[in-house]
Design an enzyme around this catalytic site. Sequence first.
Site, PDB file in Angstrom:
ATOM      1  N   GLU A  34      -2.301 -77.401   2.615  1.00 18.37           N
ATOM      2  CA  GLU A  34      -2.384 -76.505   1.318  1.00 18.37           C
ATOM      3  C   GLU A  34      -3.262 -76.868   0.471  1.00 18.37           C
ATOM      4  OE1 GLU A  34       1.859 -76.383  -0.227  1.00 18.37           O
ATOM      5  OE2 GLU A  34       2.495 -75.289   1.479  1.00 18.37           O
ATOM      6  N   GLU A  81       5.138 -74.126   7.826  1.00 17.00           N
ATOM      7  CA  GLU A  81       6.358 -74.360   7.195  1.00 17.00           C
ATOM      8  C   GLU A  81       6.923 -72.920   6.619  1.00 17.00           C
ATOM      9  OE1 GLU A  81       5.513 -76.334   3.375  1.00 17.00           O
ATOM     10  OE2 GLU A  81       4.308 -78.077   4.304  1.00 17.00           O
TER      11      GLU A  81
HETATM   12  C1  BGC Z   1       5.552 -79.503   0.041  1.00 15.49           C
HETATM   13  C2  BGC Z   1       6.953 -79.868  -0.367  1.00 15.49           C
HETATM   14  C3  BGC Z   1       7.568 -78.567  -0.769  1.00 15.49           C
HETATM   15  C4  BGC Z   1       7.532 -77.419   0.224  1.00 15.49           C
HETATM   16  C5  BGC Z   1       8.390 -76.193  -0.361  1.00 15.49           C
HETATM   17  C6  BGC Z   1       5.750 -78.354   1.026  1.00 15.49           C
HETATM   18  O1  BGC Z   1       4.325 -77.981   1.347  1.00 15.49           O
HETATM   19  O2  BGC Z   1       4.989 -80.341   0.356  1.00 15.49           O
HETATM   20  O3  BGC Z   1       7.057 -80.847  -1.322  1.00 15.49           O
HETATM   21  O4  BGC Z   1       9.128 -79.018  -0.890  1.00 15.49           O
HETATM   22  O5  BGC Z   1       6.259 -77.198   0.309  1.00 15.49           O
HETATM   23  O6  BGC Z   1       7.933 -75.902  -1.563  1.00 15.49           O
END
Ligand code: BGC
Length: 367
Positions: free
Chosen positions: A174, A292
Amino acid sequence: MAKIRWKRILARTALALLLIGCSEKSKNPMSPEDGTSPRGLDPFAQNAKLGRGMNLGNALEAPNEGDWDVTLKSEYFELIKSAGFNSVRIPIRWSAHAAASAPYAIATSFQQRVDWAIEQAFARQLAVVINIHHYEEIMLNPAAHKERFLAIWKQLASHYQNYSGDLFFELLNEPNSLLASDLWNQYLQEAITAIRQTNPGRILLVGTANWYNISSLKTLTLPADDRSLIVAVHYYNPFQFTHQGADWVPGSDAWLGTRWSGTPAERQAIQRDFSEAASWGAAHNRPLNIGEFGAYSKADMTSRALWTEFVARTAEANGMSWHYWEFIAGFGVYNATTNDWNYPLLYALIPKTSPALTVASSLRLPP
Ligand code: BGC
């Protein structure tokens, strides 16, 4: 009576399947080191190996493992494998374990801990993505951290160069803030060049600027002649649903109670985002990974399961691999207190009919 017989048959079938699995394992070991740097891998075939995956979040990307209440255990890998997942993504805060000045040496004990985690995954035939996660300093001051970022990758690339091609490197989780598109396009090119010196054919995952947003695909520039890449994006829309009550998102308490019930409009919004990504992938001939996606535990479980299932199936329908965020913390598909799966989420990710899950279920019968 019928129930007892059925359970016995299930148990025998499970055992038979497990034995077949074991003998295949011994015939076809996936060792962490196969002695050669991977070459000639098809990025689409490797993306299919990532398949349905799990983020082992809140462990190695905490400032120190355990700080966020998750310490990796070998049984986690076993659970993930038996439930039918194909891969794990291990987020790692290398920046907290590398020296602040050149040559930016990575601490040996931390490197060995990551080696252990990779070996746990490989021992269970799970493919593995490792990344650089939470390198927040480079987002705020890219120029001051660029050499360190590249030096970390040089060390990792050298250390893992003889590992199997089922180890994937993901450049940087990110990119955001001052590490915006133009700069990110330069840095990713330099990181790829550095890694390619020792890992000519390893499959690398590269995400988009602006927190891996799908809409940033249009500003992503990749080295055209490097075909050993998978492009990663993250998906948390609608954000007010997935991040309601998240303590790291200011103001998100106001969103508590937001539901997702899969109305036609809600589904179409997700489908539109995914077809935007898929069209980009097709136009550029690049495989895609949703690295993710997940909905935080403050949302109601029915909505979470519906949303999770819809996102996972939409990703699959568009030929994308995925990694759910995450295993055992705030978004967890596994409950550390009851030491059992959150079944609505598990079944949303791996449909109940999946053969691998049938084996897992007979080992630990779900409710
Ligand atoms: C972050 C986390 C976070 C998640 C959702 C991830 O990329 O590293 O800390 O909980 O995104 O926001």
